[in-house]
Scaffold this active site. Structure first.
Site, mmCIF file in Angstrom:
data_model
loop_
_atom_site.group_PDB
_atom_site.id
_atom_site.type_symbol
_atom_site.label_atom_id
_atom_site.label_comp_id
_atom_site.label_asym_id
_atom_site.label_seq_id
_atom_site.Cartn_x
_atom_site.Cartn_y
_atom_site.Cartn_z
ATOM 1 N N TRP A 9 -14.147 7.605 -2.973
ATOM 2 C CA TRP A 9 -14.944 7.230 -1.795
ATOM 3 C C TRP A 9 -15.693 5.932 -2.060
ATOM 4 C CZ3 TRP A 9 -17.234 12.799 -0.797
ATOM 5 C CH2 TRP A 9 -16.194 13.602 -0.276
ATOM 6 N N ASN A 39 -6.933 0.893 0.118
ATOM 7 C CA ASN A 39 -6.599 1.223 1.510
ATOM 8 C C ASN A 39 -7.821 1.307 2.408
ATOM 9 O OD1 ASN A 39 -4.740 2.330 3.666
ATOM 10 N ND2 ASN A 39 -6.133 4.067 3.449
ATOM 11 N N GLU A 49 0.155 3.077 8.070
ATOM 12 C CA GLU A 49 -0.486 1.937 7.420
ATOM 13 C C GLU A 49 -1.715 1.437 8.171
ATOM 14 O OE1 GLU A 49 2.509 -1.032 7.038
ATOM 15 O OE2 GLU A 49 3.631 0.045 5.487
ATOM 16 N N ASP A 61 -10.094 2.189 7.487
ATOM 17 C CA ASP A 61 -8.841 1.580 7.031
ATOM 18 C C ASP A 61 -8.916 0.060 7.047
ATOM 19 O OD1 ASP A 61 -5.950 2.633 6.439
ATOM 20 O OD2 ASP A 61 -5.691 0.787 7.607
ATOM 21 N N ARG A 91 -2.956 2.588 -11.413
ATOM 22 C CA ARG A 91 -2.410 3.575 -10.492
ATOM 23 C C ARG A 91 -2.976 3.232 -9.123
ATOM 24 N NH1 ARG A 91 -4.462 7.742 -6.759
ATOM 25 N NH2 ARG A 91 -2.844 9.349 -6.609
ATOM 26 N N ASP A 115 -3.795 4.090 -5.427
ATOM 27 C CA ASP A 115 -4.019 5.228 -4.546
ATOM 28 C C ASP A 115 -3.478 4.942 -3.142
ATOM 29 O OD1 ASP A 115 -5.300 7.842 -4.017
ATOM 30 O OD2 ASP A 115 -6.576 6.667 -2.675
ATOM 31 N N LYS A 156 1.484 4.529 0.295
ATOM 32 C CA LYS A 156 2.276 4.372 1.514
ATOM 33 C C LYS A 156 1.425 3.998 2.716
ATOM 34 C CE LYS A 156 2.444 9.296 2.885
ATOM 35 N NZ LYS A 156 3.379 10.423 3.094
ATOM 36 N N GLU A 200 1.146 5.587 -5.591
ATOM 37 C CA GLU A 200 1.236 6.943 -5.070
ATOM 38 C C GLU A 200 1.901 6.918 -3.694
ATOM 39 O OE1 GLU A 200 -1.665 10.564 -3.518
ATOM 40 O OE2 GLU A 200 -2.238 8.465 -3.314
ATOM 41 N N ARG A 249 -9.381 20.877 -10.300
ATOM 42 C CA ARG A 249 -10.140 19.774 -10.893
ATOM 43 C C ARG A 249 -11.202 20.336 -11.838
ATOM 44 N NH1 ARG A 249 -10.600 15.599 -5.675
ATOM 45 N NH2 ARG A 249 -8.358 15.571 -5.271
#
Length: 500
Positions: free
Chosen positions: A100, A138, A182, A195, A224, A226, A229, A250, A364
Site C-alpha cells: 500500500w 501500478n 491495465e 491506478d 519482483r 507486482d 498484467k 507477476e 502470512r
C-alpha cells in the site's frame, strides 16, 4: 559439495549489475519482511496472521538469520516492497505487507533505516547471495473509497492528472484480457488502489529514474514486479532497461499463451501457468498428471525463454500447499517438482517448516515461531533437493540450465522429467499416488533418460544405487508414493550427497 563452492562462482557478478543469465542458476527465498525475523531475535513474540497487523520483522532481523536461509541451499532473497506505505490501521488492517505504497522516496520505517537495507544487501553479497526487492508501480494506496482519494497525499504523483479515471475491473475484463485490466483500479471501498497512468511520460520517466537510483543505492540484484498484467508492456520494457537487473513479473494467470506473451518486456515472469497445474496434480490422488505434462510443454513452447521463468508452489497470494492436503508424499512430490522445473525456483518462507495457512491472511505466518529449525522434515528435504540442483549448476551450468525440462514418461499417476544434458542430467520421477501408494518396479527407457549402458545411478532421496542395463534402460523401485530424484553416481564424488 560445500555451499561455498557453488556460491563462489557468483563473486565477480557483484562488480556489475546481476544479469538475467546470472539468475538462471539461483534459488529464491521469498520473505514477507514483517513476518520473517525481529531485530530482538525473539522466537516467541505473538503474531496472529488474521489481525493483519505489523508483527515486527525487520531487515536487521533478516541479517541475523542468513545462516538459516543459506543452509537451505538458497542463493537469493526476495523481500517485501521497501517504500513508505499507508500509516495506521484501515478496515483491511495495516500495510505490513508493503503493497500500500504512498511515498516513493521514503522507506518503510517499520522495516528499518536506509543503512539497515544497505547492511542487508552487503551481508547477502558477502555470502555471494543476491537481493531481490518487490516493486509496486501500478498504483498508490488510499485508506478509503475511490471517491475520497486525496491525491496530494501521494509522493511524487500528487495530482489526479497522473492517474486513470476511476473504473472497477470486472471478472469479464480478466477473462477476456481486456485493456481495462491495465486502466481500471484495484482495491476496494476500504483501501482504494489509485491506478497510475503508466502511459504518461512523466510517470514513466519518474519511475525509471527512481528505480535506477534505488538499485544503485541499495545494491539490488533483481526485482519482483507486482501486478504485472495491470501495467502495459511498453512501460515494463522501459522500466526493466532503466533498472539494469533481472526483473520477474507477476502475471497472475493460468494461460501460458497470455502469460508468456508478456515475457520480453521483463526478463521473466512468475510461472503461474505451471502453478495452476502443479497444485491440483499433486494435492489429490485423482489429480491430472496429463494436464501437468501439457502445461510444462505449453510453457516451454510458448514463452520466449522458459529458463528465466520462476516456478513456485507457494506464495503470499495462494494457499499454502499443506492446506490442500496433509499427505507427506504428495507434498514432497509437489515441492520437488517445482524446485527442479525450468528457471530460478522460489521457496516461500515457511514452506520449509510445513506451514499450512490457507488464503490471505492465514498464509502470512511469522517464521520465528518455528524456532528456525534446521532439522525439521521439510527443511532437510528441501535442502537435499537444492543441494543436488546447486551441484548440477556448479558442475556444468550450461548443460543443466540451458536444457529445458522435458517430460520423458508419464501415465495416469506418474511423470518423469529430465533436466540436463548427458552426464549432468537430473531425472525426477514424480507421482500423486500418495503415502498409501503400492510398491512396484517402473522401467525408464535409456533413450528418454540419456543414461549410458551399465551406468550407476543414485536415487538421492533414499540414496539407493541402480545400474542401467545394456540397452540403457533403468528399473527403479516405486513405493509409498515418494518421488525419485536420479543422478549419475560418477558426478557425485566430493559432493557429500548420499555420502559421496
Amino acid at each position: 559439495m560445500k555451499a561455498t563452492a557453488f556460491l563462489s562462482l557468483a563473486l565477480a557478478t557483484f562488480a556489475n549489475a546481476a544479469s538475467p543469465d546470472d539468475w538462471r542458476g539461483r534459488t529464491i527465498y521469498q520473505v514477507i519482511t514483517d513476518r520473517f525475523a525481529r531485530s530482538d531475535g525473539s522466537t516467541t513474540y505473538t503474531c496472529n496472521s488474521e489481525d493483519r497487523a505489523y508483527c515486527g520483522g525487520t531487515w536487521q532481523g533478516l541479517i541475523q538469520h542468513l545462516d538459516y536461509i543459506q543452509g537451505l541451499g538458497i542463493t537469493a532473497v526476495w523481500i517485501s516492497p521497501v517504500t513508505q506505505n499507508i500509516q495506521g490501521n484501515t478496515g483491511d488492517g495495516y500495510a505490513y505487507h508493503g503493497y500500500w505504497q504512498q511515498d516513493l522516496y521514503a522507506l518503510n520505517s517499520n522495516f528499518g533505516t536506509g543503512d539497515d537495507l544497505k547492511a542487508l544487501s552487503s551481508a547477502l553479497h558477502q555470502r555471494s547471495m543476491y537481493l531481490m526487492v518487490d516493486i509496486v508501480v501500478n498504483n498508490m494506496a488510499w485508506p478509503g473509497s475511490a471517491d475520497t482519494v486525496d491525491f496530494s497525499s501521494f509522493t511524487p504523483f500528487n495530482s489526479s492528472s497522473y492517474f486513470h479515471s476511476y473504473c472497477a475491473i470486472t471478472t469479464d475484463d480478466y477473462s477476456s484480457h481486456d485493456s481495462n485490466v491495465e486502466k481500471c483500479w484495484l482495491g476496494d471501498n476500504v483501501v482504494a488502489l489509485a491506478d497510475l497512468n503508466s502511459e504518461d511520460s512523466y510517470v514513466q520517466n519518474t519511475f525509471n529514474s527512481w528505480i535506477s537510483n534505488l538499485v544503485s543505492t541499495y545494491g539490488i540484484d533483481g526485482l519482483r514486479l507486482d501486478a504485472g498484467k495491470h501495467v502495459p508492456n511498453s512501460f515494463w520494457a522501459s522500466f526493466t532497461n532503466a533498472a539494469g537487473v533481472y526483473t520477474v513479473s507477476e502475471y497472475y494467470d493460468g494461460s501460458a499463451e497470455f502469460a508468456c506473451s508478456n515475457q520480453g518486456s521483463t526478463s521473466g515472469i512468475l510461472n503461474y501457468p505451471l502453478y495452476f497445474d502443479i497444485a491440483p496434480a499433486f494435492s489429490s490422488t485423482s489429480g491430472s498428471i496429463v494436464n501437468l505434462v501439457n502445461q510444462v510443454n505449453a510453457v516451454k513452447a510458448t514463452c520466449p525463454d522458459s529458463t528465466l521463468i520462476a516456478p513456485f508452489l507457494e506464495n503470499q497470494d495462494v494457499p499454502r500447499f499443506p492446506s490442500l492436503t496433509s499427505d507427506t508424499s504428495l507434498l514432497k512430490n509437489a515441492v520437488s517438482f517445482a524446485l527442479l522445473a525450468d528457471g530460478p525456483p522460489v521457496v516461500y518462507a515457511g514452506q520449509e517448516q510445513r506451514y499450512a495457512g490457507a488464503d490471505d491472511p492465514y498464509n502470512r505466518e511469522a517464521i520465528w515461531l518455528s524456532g528456525y529449525s534446521q532439522s525439521s522434515e521439510m527443511y532437510t528435504f528441501i535442502a537435499g533437493i537444492l543441494q543436488l540442483r546447486n551441484h548440477a549448476v556448479y558442475a556444468n551450468a550450461t548443460s543443466y540450465l540451458s536444457f529445458k525440462a522435458n517430460p520423458v514418461y508419464w501415465d495416469n499417476s506418474v511423470v518423469a522429467v529430465r533436466k540436463g544434458f548427458e552426464g549432468n542430467q537430473i531425472i525426477g520421477v514424480f507421482n500423486n499416488q500418495g503415502s498409501g501408494g503400492s510398491s512396484y518396479t517402473l522401467n525408464l527407457r535409456g533413450d528418454a533418460t540419456g543414461f549410458s549402458a551399465g551406468e550407476q545411478i543414485v536415487e538421492t532421496i533414499s540414496c539407493k544405487t541402480y545400474t542401467t542395463d545394456q540397452q540403457t534402460g533403468l528399473d527403479v523401485q516405486m513405493g509409498a508414493g515418494m518421488p525419485l530424484i536420479l543422478y549419475p553416481l560418477a558426478q557425485l564424488t566430493g559432493t557429500g550427497i548420499c555420502g559421496h
